[in-house]
Motif scaffolding. Structure first.
Motif, mmCIF file in Angstrom:
data_model
loop_
_atom_site.group_PDB
_atom_site.id
_atom_site.type_symbol
_atom_site.label_atom_id
_atom_site.label_comp_id
_atom_site.label_asym_id
_atom_site.label_seq_id
_atom_site.Cartn_x
_atom_site.Cartn_y
_atom_site.Cartn_z
ATOM 1 N N GLY A 282 65.786 94.865 40.967
ATOM 2 C CA GLY A 282 64.326 94.769 40.958
ATOM 3 C C GLY A 282 63.705 95.105 42.289
ATOM 4 O O GLY A 282 62.542 94.762 42.548
ATOM 5 N N ARG A 283 64.450 95.769 43.153
ATOM 6 C CA ARG A 283 63.945 96.134 44.475
ATOM 7 C C ARG A 283 63.844 97.653 44.596
ATOM 8 O O ARG A 283 64.466 98.393 43.837
ATOM 9 C CB ARG A 283 64.883 95.610 45.561
ATOM 10 C CG ARG A 283 65.097 94.099 45.514
ATOM 11 C CD ARG A 283 65.982 93.650 46.654
ATOM 12 N NE ARG A 283 66.274 92.228 46.595
ATOM 13 C CZ ARG A 283 66.885 91.551 47.552
ATOM 14 N NH1 ARG A 283 67.283 92.175 48.663
ATOM 15 N NH2 ARG A 283 67.118 90.261 47.421
ATOM 16 N N GLU A 284 63.089 98.086 45.570
ATOM 17 C CA GLU A 284 63.033 99.514 45.863
ATOM 18 C C GLU A 284 64.255 99.884 46.693
ATOM 19 O O GLU A 284 64.466 99.335 47.780
ATOM 20 C CB GLU A 284 61.749 99.858 46.625
ATOM 21 C CG GLU A 284 60.488 99.744 45.795
ATOM 22 C CD GLU A 284 59.270 100.276 46.521
ATOM 23 O OE1 GLU A 284 59.451 100.909 47.588
ATOM 24 O OE2 GLU A 284 58.150 100.067 46.029
ATOM 25 N N ILE A 285 65.062 100.784 46.169
ATOM 26 C CA ILE A 285 66.269 101.243 46.862
ATOM 27 C C ILE A 285 66.218 102.768 46.910
ATOM 28 O O ILE A 285 66.155 103.433 45.867
ATOM 29 C CB ILE A 285 67.561 100.795 46.140
ATOM 30 C CG1 ILE A 285 67.582 99.280 45.916
ATOM 31 C CG2 ILE A 285 68.773 101.260 46.926
ATOM 32 C CD1 ILE A 285 67.695 98.442 47.157
ATOM 33 N N ALA A 286 66.243 103.313 48.094
ATOM 34 C CA ALA A 286 66.177 104.767 48.267
ATOM 35 C C ALA A 286 67.561 105.325 48.564
ATOM 36 O O ALA A 286 68.432 104.624 49.081
ATOM 37 C CB ALA A 286 65.232 105.114 49.408
ATOM 38 N N TYR A 287 67.733 106.602 48.233
ATOM 39 C CA TYR A 287 68.932 107.309 48.701
ATOM 40 C C TYR A 287 68.536 108.109 49.921
ATOM 41 O O TYR A 287 67.652 108.971 49.857
ATOM 42 C CB TYR A 287 69.489 108.226 47.617
ATOM 43 C CG TYR A 287 70.542 109.190 48.147
ATOM 44 C CD1 TYR A 287 71.570 108.740 48.976
ATOM 45 C CD2 TYR A 287 70.510 110.547 47.826
ATOM 46 C CE1 TYR A 287 72.525 109.609 49.471
ATOM 47 C CE2 TYR A 287 71.470 111.418 48.306
ATOM 48 C CZ TYR A 287 72.477 110.952 49.128
ATOM 49 O OH TYR A 287 73.427 111.818 49.625
#
Length: 291
Positions: free
Chosen positions: A216-221
């Motif tokens: 439920g979090r913003e996770i970027a590559y």
């Protein structure tokens, strides 16, 4: 005759033992080769025979195997020392006259051109030269290789890699354990080399999206250069030699070396391999700070 599992208290070895028992192999027909008898006490409590031996001490391997045994040799964990260690195991197995010698190598076998694969290639050559009746289990990447390091990903909201757009056909460690158990309990596997990998190859952007969905979090590559990745790893306390191996693996991913989907793993275990997203969700749920 016993089914012998080396490294039986390790993450993969213990799962293989569990698979053998689940398949109905009597505990008394399973032998576990371990270094630490105390650590292996739970196996002994199940009725499994313990054979105490150390890859690094060839003399201890004399009683590890017996004529007619089916042996699963799980590769050693000490990168840089594995070829002489494996050679000692191979010599002991040949001297004993084992009926099968299955080895957990790496996806691609002789074609794997990255640093982590070098000792596996050398070990396969030693096994072939020994004349042992063998089976090569060329394991691809475990999804847990990534999910085991989720805490910093969740803390920083980013997945870092120097693999670019490369893809990884990973599977859960339990899938590889099930394949190993199938090979040492079944017939028709001698002389075979299985290229084991997940059914689907995913990108690091897709992995980041899976972590985001599960947490439920913003996770970027964040794709980075090899030099930048090395600096991040060493700055986080990863020893430089191992950090260099990790960076080299990502370069191999970028070349497609861990993206193969032969279907061998699914065929051996008789089901689809575990989706990356499922392993990610289970791992996120196990991280205390993920809630």
């Amino acid at each position: 005759m016993s089914i012998v599992v080396t490294g039986a208290t390790g993450a993969l070895g213990r799962l293989v033992i569990d698979e053998l028992l689940a398949k109905g192999v009597p505990a008394g027909e399973i032998a576990a080769v371990v270094r630490d008898e105390e650590k292996a006490a739970p196996l002994a409590a199940l009725g499994i025979e313990l054979r105490i031996a150390d890859y690094s001490v060839p003399g201890t391997l004399a009683g590890a195997f017996r004529s007619g045994d089916r042996v699963l040799m799980i590769s050693g964990s000490e990168v840089g020392r594995r070829v002489p260690q494996h050679a000692a195991v191979i010599d002991a197995a040949k001297e004993a006259g084992v009926a099968q010698f299955a080895y957990t190598g790496i996806l691609g076998g002789p074609e794997a051109d990255f640093e982590l694969a070098a000792e596996h290639r050398a070990t396969e050559e030693l096994i072939l030269a020994s004349g042992l009746p063998h089976t090569f289990l060329r394991n691809g990447w475990y999804t847990e290789n990534h999910t085991g390091n989720l805490a910093p990903v969740l803390a920083h909201g980013a997945v870092l890699s120097n693999a670019g757009e490369g893809r990884v056909a990973s599977a859960a460690r339990a899938d590889y354990a099930a394949a190993a158990a199938a090979v040492v309990t079944g017939e028709g596997h001698l002389g075979k080399a299985y290229e084991l990998s997940g059914d689907v190859a995913w990108s690091f952007a897709e992995y980041a999206a899976a972590v985001a969905a599960a947490s439920g979090r913003e996770i970027a590559y964040n794709p980075v250069t090899p030099e930048a990745h090395l600096a991040v790893l060493t700055g986080a306390g990863v020893p430089a030699p191992f950090a260099e191996i990790l960076v080299d693996v990502d370069l191999a991913v970028g070349r497609g070396r861990l993206a193969g989907t032969s279907g061998d793993l699914a065929r051996l275990i008789g089901r689809a391999t575990t989706p990356m997203e499922r392993t990610v969700a289970e791992a996120v749920a196990a991280v205390p700070s993920a809630g």
